[in-house]
Design a protein around this motif. Structure first.
Motif, PDB file in Angstrom:
ATOM      1  N   ALA A 283       5.048  11.956  -4.297  1.00 38.45           N
ATOM      2  CA  ALA A 283       4.105  12.572  -5.228  1.00 38.45           C
ATOM      3  C   ALA A 283       4.858  13.161  -6.403  1.00 38.45           C
ATOM      4  O   ALA A 283       5.895  13.798  -6.224  1.00 38.45           O
ATOM      5  CB  ALA A 283       3.314  13.666  -4.525  1.00 38.45           C
TER       6      ALA A 283
ATOM      7  N   CYS B 296      -3.647  12.001  -7.066  1.00 37.54           N
ATOM      8  CA  CYS B 296      -2.488  11.166  -7.381  1.00 37.54           C
ATOM      9  C   CYS B 296      -2.310  10.932  -8.874  1.00 37.54           C
ATOM     10  O   CYS B 296      -1.248  10.509  -9.308  1.00 37.54           O
ATOM     11  CB  CYS B 296      -2.622   9.806  -6.683  1.00 37.54           C
ATOM     12  SG  CYS B 296      -2.888   9.923  -4.914  1.00 37.54           S
TER      13      CYS B 296
ATOM     14  N   ASN C 148      -3.285   7.455  -1.972  1.00 35.26           N
ATOM     15  CA  ASN C 148      -4.054   8.644  -1.630  1.00 35.26           C
ATOM     16  C   ASN C 148      -3.165   9.570  -0.815  1.00 35.26           C
ATOM     17  O   ASN C 148      -1.946   9.400  -0.795  1.00 35.26           O
ATOM     18  CB  ASN C 148      -5.348   8.283  -0.882  1.00 35.26           C
ATOM     19  CG  ASN C 148      -5.094   7.379   0.309  1.00 35.26           C
ATOM     20  OD1 ASN C 148      -4.096   7.513   1.016  1.00 35.26           O
ATOM     21  ND2 ASN C 148      -5.990   6.436   0.527  1.00 35.26           N
ATOM     22  N   ARG C 149      -3.764  10.550  -0.163  1.00 34.05           N
ATOM     23  CA  ARG C 149      -2.963  11.522   0.581  1.00 34.05           C
ATOM     24  C   ARG C 149      -2.229  10.884   1.755  1.00 34.05           C
ATOM     25  O   ARG C 149      -1.167  11.343   2.151  1.00 34.05           O
ATOM     26  CB  ARG C 149      -3.855  12.651   1.117  1.00 34.05           C
ATOM     27  CG  ARG C 149      -4.520  13.507   0.048  1.00 34.05           C
ATOM     28  CD  ARG C 149      -5.247  14.672   0.694  1.00 34.05           C
ATOM     29  NE  ARG C 149      -6.023  15.426  -0.270  1.00 34.05           N
ATOM     30  CZ  ARG C 149      -7.317  15.248  -0.481  1.00 34.05           C
ATOM     31  NH1 ARG C 149      -7.975  14.317   0.210  1.00 34.05           N
ATOM     32  NH2 ARG C 149      -7.963  15.970  -1.365  1.00 34.05           N
TER      33      ARG C 149
ATOM     34  N   ARG D  11       1.690   5.810  -4.964  1.00 28.77           N
ATOM     35  CA  ARG D  11       0.841   6.604  -4.086  1.00 28.77           C
ATOM     36  C   ARG D  11      -0.611   6.186  -4.265  1.00 28.77           C
ATOM     37  O   ARG D  11      -1.125   6.158  -5.389  1.00 28.77           O
ATOM     38  CB  ARG D  11       1.015   8.090  -4.400  1.00 28.77           C
ATOM     39  CG  ARG D  11       0.348   9.036  -3.403  1.00 28.77           C
ATOM     40  CD  ARG D  11       0.583  10.477  -3.859  1.00 28.77           C
ATOM     41  NE  ARG D  11      -0.049  11.426  -2.964  1.00 28.77           N
ATOM     42  CZ  ARG D  11       0.561  12.077  -1.991  1.00 28.77           C
ATOM     43  NH1 ARG D  11       1.850  11.860  -1.791  1.00 28.77           N
ATOM     44  NH2 ARG D  11      -0.074  12.940  -1.229  1.00 28.77           N
TER      45      ARG D  11
ATOM     46  N   GLN E  85      -2.937   3.375 -11.298  1.00 32.80           N
ATOM     47  CA  GLN E  85      -2.259   2.934 -10.082  1.00 32.80           C
ATOM     48  C   GLN E  85      -1.981   1.434 -10.130  1.00 32.80           C
ATOM     49  O   GLN E  85      -0.923   0.976  -9.702  1.00 32.80           O
ATOM     50  CB  GLN E  85      -3.111   3.279  -8.857  1.00 32.80           C
ATOM     51  CG  GLN E  85      -3.221   4.777  -8.598  1.00 32.80           C
ATOM     52  CD  GLN E  85      -4.227   5.092  -7.518  1.00 32.80           C
ATOM     53  OE1 GLN E  85      -5.402   4.721  -7.618  1.00 32.80           O
ATOM     54  NE2 GLN E  85      -3.803   5.778  -6.473  1.00 32.80           N
TER      55      GLN E  85
ATOM     56  N   GLN F 129       0.585   4.828   0.766  1.00 33.95           N
ATOM     57  CA  GLN F 129       1.248   4.445  -0.465  1.00 33.95           C
ATOM     58  C   GLN F 129       1.625   2.968  -0.382  1.00 33.95           C
ATOM     59  O   GLN F 129       1.715   2.380   0.703  1.00 33.95           O
ATOM     60  CB  GLN F 129       2.498   5.283  -0.705  1.00 33.95           C
ATOM     61  CG  GLN F 129       3.574   5.097   0.349  1.00 33.95           C
ATOM     62  CD  GLN F 129       4.709   6.075   0.193  1.00 33.95           C
ATOM     63  OE1 GLN F 129       4.670   6.961  -0.657  1.00 33.95           O
ATOM     64  NE2 GLN F 129       5.744   5.938   1.012  1.00 33.95           N
TER      65      GLN F 129
END
Length: 444
Positions: free
Chosen positions: A327, A406, A303-304, A301, A282, A307
């Protein structure tokens, strides 16, 4: 020979004050029993409150006898003892070492809290430090890993101490034998299928034939790296002030002319404020977006829910909409076919590697691969040949739950052959050179 006087001097160096409460982790081996035995004369001398904790992992038939010997020793010497059992029903099918360590330290914390202990002491020694430096170099190559084991470390509100780091395994064993301590030898330590045992039994002995002082040199490397990291953290804090007071929005302009390695360290520190445990992949993806500087907005991204949105030198965190398409979607890679766009280049499956290609992984077959994020049932083959669920790998390596969804992977069915994180990818077993039929590469 080792003496309690030497240990007292070491404790003073580690800033242990008279009257402190110490919890000693005692496995039953020569090292930990020697540590506890060396501490006994210091109870009165330094007015220490001494207690011990033993973990019965229930992994071997000898565990019960080892526990009994530790109990008897502590009873004879009036050392309060906590014993915790890792029930067999809780043992995982794979990743046992990491799961056992996690359980062990959880119980150390419980005992320390219950007894009001200021310090938790483990019997890590000079040989452990040398093995750890090589092990982490092999596994991750991270400068933080090369720092090895800290002699003093703040942990979960307590302080972890390793006062035996200046001393060798041989010195501790000699002390245990001469003082007739009831120590046990763990036969699993001789199993070279485990990387650390392989380093201990094969790699370091071979290195010592060329350089007898290699253990001292590796310990010096760890110590000096810890010092350099402490200095680096001072500089990193200064750089972070350049980015402004906000953690969820900053201007990269004050840093963009620094060396790329410096930029990566600063960016990693900045992103860790947003997402502790941010993955190396990342960080690199965000750095590539900052380097592009073409006016386009790029997304990374985290995490859920969140971003990074990066445009030019402006970085800010934004929520991910339920319908967001940031994603990565699953894409099939055919050998010598079109690559999949990624960062500032593409990922390709090829039979011939070109100059400039960055090799990601070798394959024993030229069959297609799928680039995607993880799915239930995904598994890897570790360097030691054991199979492990990818989920278990993420847990063992303490990858934050949100980061796990991710990371880009390359898989053939449920078999994962590449993970877009250098540290994790180095856990995967690579095929022998003469068996490679195709290569996964990053091509700019």
């Amino acid at each position: 020979m080792l003496s309690s006087k030497q240990l007292a001097e070491q404790l003073q160096t580690l800033q242990v004050q008279p009257g402190s409460a110490l919890l000693v982790a005692v496995s039953g081996g020569a090292d930990s029993l020697a540590l506890l035995d060396l501490l006994l004369p210091l109870r009165a001398q330094m007015q220490l409150q001494l207690a011990a904790v033993h973990i019965n992992h229930e992994l071997r038939p000898e565990s019960q006898a080892e526990e009994k010997r530790v109990r008897e020793y502590c009873h004879v010497h009036a050392v309060p003892l906590d014993v915790w059992h890792w029930q067999q029903a809780a043992h995982p099918a794979s990743g046992t070492e990491a799961a056992a360590r996690s359980f062990r330290y959880d119980q150390f914390e419980r005992s320390a809290q219950a007894r009001g202990s200021d310090y938790i002491l483990t019997a890590h020694h000079r040989d452990d430090q040398a093995e750890t430096v090589l092990f982490r170099m092999m596994r991750s190559g991270s400068v933080h890993g090369i720092g090895g084991i800290a002699a003093r470390q703040t942990w979960r509100g307590k302080i972890l101490l390793r006062p035996l780091l200046p001393y060798s395994r041989e010195q501790l064993r000699t002390y245990a034998v001469q003082h007739e301590l009831p120590f046990s030898d763990d036969p699993s330590n001789a199993d070279t299928r485990y990387s650390r045992n392989f380093i201990r039994a094969e790699v370091l002995p071979l290195m010592r034939t060329r350089e007898p002082r290699v253990d001292d040199h590796l310990n010096r490397l760890a110590s000096e790296t810890q010092g350099l990291l402490a200095l680096a953290n001072v500089t990193l804090r200064r750089f972070l002030t350049f980015l402004g007071p906000k953690t969820d929005e900053f201007d990269w302009t004050p840093v963009q002319d620094e060396e790329r390695t410096v930029q990566k360290m600063v960016l990693q520190a900045a992103l860790q404020r947003i997402l502790p445990g941010v993955a190396d992949a990342q960080v690199l993806q965000a750095l590539a977006a900052l380097e592009a500087a073409d006016g386009r907005t790029r997304y990374v991204r985290l995490n859920r829910q969140r971003q990074l949105a990066i445009q030019g030198a402006c970085v800010h965190v934004e929520p991910i909409d339920a319908g967001s398409t940031t994603a990565p979607r699953a894409r099939v890679l055919n050998c010598d076919g079109p690559g999949v766009a990624y960062r500032q280049g593409s990922i390709c499956l090829v039979t011939t590697v070109r100059p400039g290609d960055r090799l990601l992984a070798g394959m024993c077959t030229a069959a297609p691969l799928t680039l995607r994020v993880r799915q239930a049932g995904d598994r890897i083959v570790l360097n030691d040949g054991h199979h492990q669920k990818l989920r278990r790998t993420f847990i063992n390596e303490r990858v934050p739950a949100d980061v796990r969804d991710c990371l880009l992977i390359a898989a053939r069915g449920s078999d994962v052959v590449w993970i877009d994180d250098l540290r994790l990818n180095q856990l995967l077993k690579q095929p022998a050179t003469d068996k490679i039929k195709a290569n996964l590469v990053y091509r700019q």
